[in-house]
Scaffold this motif. Structure first.
Motif, PDB file in Angstrom:
ATOM      1  N   LEU A 106       6.693   0.762   3.737  1.00  0.00           N
ATOM      2  CA  LEU A 106       6.100   2.072   3.519  1.00  0.00           C
ATOM      3  C   LEU A 106       7.025   3.134   4.088  1.00  0.00           C
ATOM      4  O   LEU A 106       7.565   2.992   5.183  1.00  0.00           O
ATOM      5  CB  LEU A 106       4.732   2.159   4.198  1.00  0.00           C
ATOM      6  CG  LEU A 106       3.726   1.066   3.807  1.00  0.00           C
ATOM      7  CD1 LEU A 106       2.410   1.296   4.523  1.00  0.00           C
ATOM      8  CD2 LEU A 106       3.526   1.044   2.302  1.00  0.00           C
ATOM      9  N   TYR A 107       7.195   4.203   3.356  1.00  0.00           N
ATOM     10  CA  TYR A 107       8.158   5.230   3.728  1.00  0.00           C
ATOM     11  C   TYR A 107       7.766   5.977   4.996  1.00  0.00           C
ATOM     12  O   TYR A 107       8.612   6.534   5.675  1.00  0.00           O
ATOM     13  CB  TYR A 107       8.324   6.222   2.573  1.00  0.00           C
ATOM     14  CG  TYR A 107       8.792   5.562   1.308  1.00  0.00           C
ATOM     15  CD1 TYR A 107       9.886   4.704   1.305  1.00  0.00           C
ATOM     16  CD2 TYR A 107       8.133   5.783   0.102  1.00  0.00           C
ATOM     17  CE1 TYR A 107      10.319   4.096   0.149  1.00  0.00           C
ATOM     18  CE2 TYR A 107       8.557   5.182  -1.070  1.00  0.00           C
ATOM     19  CZ  TYR A 107       9.643   4.341  -1.036  1.00  0.00           C
ATOM     20  OH  TYR A 107      10.070   3.737  -2.181  1.00  0.00           O
ATOM     21  N   PHE A 108       6.476   5.972   5.318  1.00  0.00           N
ATOM     22  CA  PHE A 108       6.025   6.720   6.486  1.00  0.00           C
ATOM     23  C   PHE A 108       5.880   5.831   7.720  1.00  0.00           C
ATOM     24  O   PHE A 108       5.348   6.261   8.733  1.00  0.00           O
ATOM     25  CB  PHE A 108       4.681   7.410   6.192  1.00  0.00           C
ATOM     26  CG  PHE A 108       3.669   6.521   5.543  1.00  0.00           C
ATOM     27  CD1 PHE A 108       2.909   5.635   6.305  1.00  0.00           C
ATOM     28  CD2 PHE A 108       3.477   6.555   4.172  1.00  0.00           C
ATOM     29  CE1 PHE A 108       1.982   4.822   5.716  1.00  0.00           C
ATOM     30  CE2 PHE A 108       2.543   5.722   3.573  1.00  0.00           C
ATOM     31  CZ  PHE A 108       1.794   4.862   4.338  1.00  0.00           C
TER      32      PHE A 108
ATOM     33  N   ASP B 117       0.863  -1.179   0.000  1.00  0.00           N
ATOM     34  CA  ASP B 117       0.000   0.000   0.000  1.00  0.00           C
ATOM     35  C   ASP B 117       0.900   1.229   0.000  1.00  0.00           C
ATOM     36  O   ASP B 117       1.144   1.858   1.022  1.00  0.00           O
ATOM     37  CB  ASP B 117      -0.911  -0.028   1.226  1.00  0.00           C
ATOM     38  CG  ASP B 117      -1.873   1.146   1.233  1.00  0.00           C
ATOM     39  OD1 ASP B 117      -2.067   1.755   0.160  1.00  0.00           O
ATOM     40  OD2 ASP B 117      -2.409   1.475   2.305  1.00  0.00           O
ATOM     41  N   ASN B 118       1.396   1.558  -1.183  1.00  0.00           N
ATOM     42  CA  ASN B 118       2.378   2.618  -1.305  1.00  0.00           C
ATOM     43  C   ASN B 118       1.942   3.587  -2.393  1.00  0.00           C
ATOM     44  O   ASN B 118       0.904   3.399  -3.022  1.00  0.00           O
ATOM     45  CB  ASN B 118       3.752   2.029  -1.631  1.00  0.00           C
ATOM     46  CG  ASN B 118       4.881   2.900  -1.115  1.00  0.00           C
ATOM     47  OD1 ASN B 118       4.750   4.106  -1.038  1.00  0.00           O
ATOM     48  ND2 ASN B 118       5.974   2.269  -0.744  1.00  0.00           N
TER      49      ASN B 118
ATOM     50  N   GLY C 282       8.554  13.698  -1.250  1.00  0.00           N
ATOM     51  CA  GLY C 282       9.721  13.991  -0.446  1.00  0.00           C
ATOM     52  C   GLY C 282      10.995  13.426  -1.044  1.00  0.00           C
ATOM     53  O   GLY C 282      11.225  13.522  -2.252  1.00  0.00           O
ATOM     54  N   GLU C 283      11.823  12.842  -0.213  1.00  0.00           N
ATOM     55  CA  GLU C 283      13.106  12.329  -0.666  1.00  0.00           C
ATOM     56  C   GLU C 283      12.979  11.042  -1.465  1.00  0.00           C
ATOM     57  O   GLU C 283      13.952  10.566  -2.043  1.00  0.00           O
ATOM     58  CB  GLU C 283      14.009  12.064   0.539  1.00  0.00           C
ATOM     59  CG  GLU C 283      13.427  11.058   1.509  1.00  0.00           C
ATOM     60  CD  GLU C 283      14.339  10.836   2.698  1.00  0.00           C
ATOM     61  OE1 GLU C 283      15.472  10.383   2.482  1.00  0.00           O
ATOM     62  OE2 GLU C 283      13.910  11.136   3.830  1.00  0.00           O
TER      63      GLU C 283
END
Length: 250
Positions: free
Chosen positions: A126-128, A55-56, A210-211
């Motif tokens: 997931l990045y978050f 879920d990205n 973001g990055e």
């Protein structure tokens, strides 16, 4: 008399004795080429499964496919090299050659993934997300990841390597045929890796992330780099096999 001895040493013909030559004949290039080819499909399939369950952001969901296929080239090659080493030591008959190739291929394909899993949880998908605690990773979750993402593709490679080792032990291939055929395998892998980023590319508007906004570009460059390496190996092996002045060495 010499002709009969050669005939029997190749394991061909009626009444042939148990083969003692496969271990001496086996070249690492044969199994490493097959391992890399199967590895792209096996670990790439793991990447497809991961891409479908993440879920990205949409433009980053397909990254596991490119990374999985790229990893498959490396791990498949290692599986083939490990298999070739074990076959040279233990492959005195076709059955033993197949068993040795399976054991070596499984070890070579699964070793790095196993060591990585034992070092701790992977980076968050997931990045978050926050990093996973060790107590959540070890045992059941680690074993699930190990079985699905490390062992299954390694077993696929090992089975293919065992089949090739068995058949190569039963029938004697000419060195030039081996060099050209394995070179063509590498060329097929390179072609697939070159077109893979275009096939799985996200078709939509990319918004700020973001990055991590360039993660897809990095994944594509990784696949193209592996494609270039496979292309070079394939061209060298085919040219070596077709050279009129040299004998291909498989």
């Amino acid at each position: 008399m010499m002709v009969i001895q050669r005939f029997h040493s190749a394991g061909v013909g009626r009444g042939a004795q148990p083969i003692t030559g496969p271990a001496r004949r086996f070249r690492p290039g044969v199994l490493s080429s097959v391992g890399a080819t199967v590895g792209v499909v096996a670990w790439g399939s793991v990447g497809v499964w991961r891409a479908g369950h993440e879920d990205n952001n949409p433009w980053n969901q397909t990254n596991p496919i490119a990374y999985g296929a790229s990893k498959g080239i490396i791990l498949g090659t290692l599986a083939g090299l490990f298999a070739a080493l074990v076959v040279r030591r233990l492959g005195r008959t076709p059955l033993r050659a197949a068993a040795a190739a399976f054991a070596g291929g499984l070890l070579g394909g699964a070793l790095l993934g196993t060591l990585r899993g034992l070092r701790g949880p992977p980076d968050p998908i997931l990045y978050f997300m926050d990093p996973m605690p060790d107590e959540q990773w070890y045992w059941s979750l680690m074993l699930q990841h190990w079985a699905a993402r490390t062992i299954l593709p390694a077993v696929a490679c090992a089975v293919a390597l065992a089949v090739v080792a068995w058949s190569s032990s039963r029938w004697l291939w000419r060195p030039r045929q081996i060099a050209v055929s394995t070179g063509l395998l590498w060329l097929a892998v390179s072609l697939g890796m070159f077109v893979l980023p275009s096939v799985i590319a996200y078709d939509g508007t990319i918004e700020g992330n973001g990055e991590h906004v360039n993660e897809s570009a990095i994944a594509a460059l990784t696949a193209w780099l592996m494609a270039l390496i496979a292309l070079i190996v394939g061209v060298v092996r085919v040219a070596f096999g077709l050279s009129p002045r040299r004998r291909g060495r498989g």
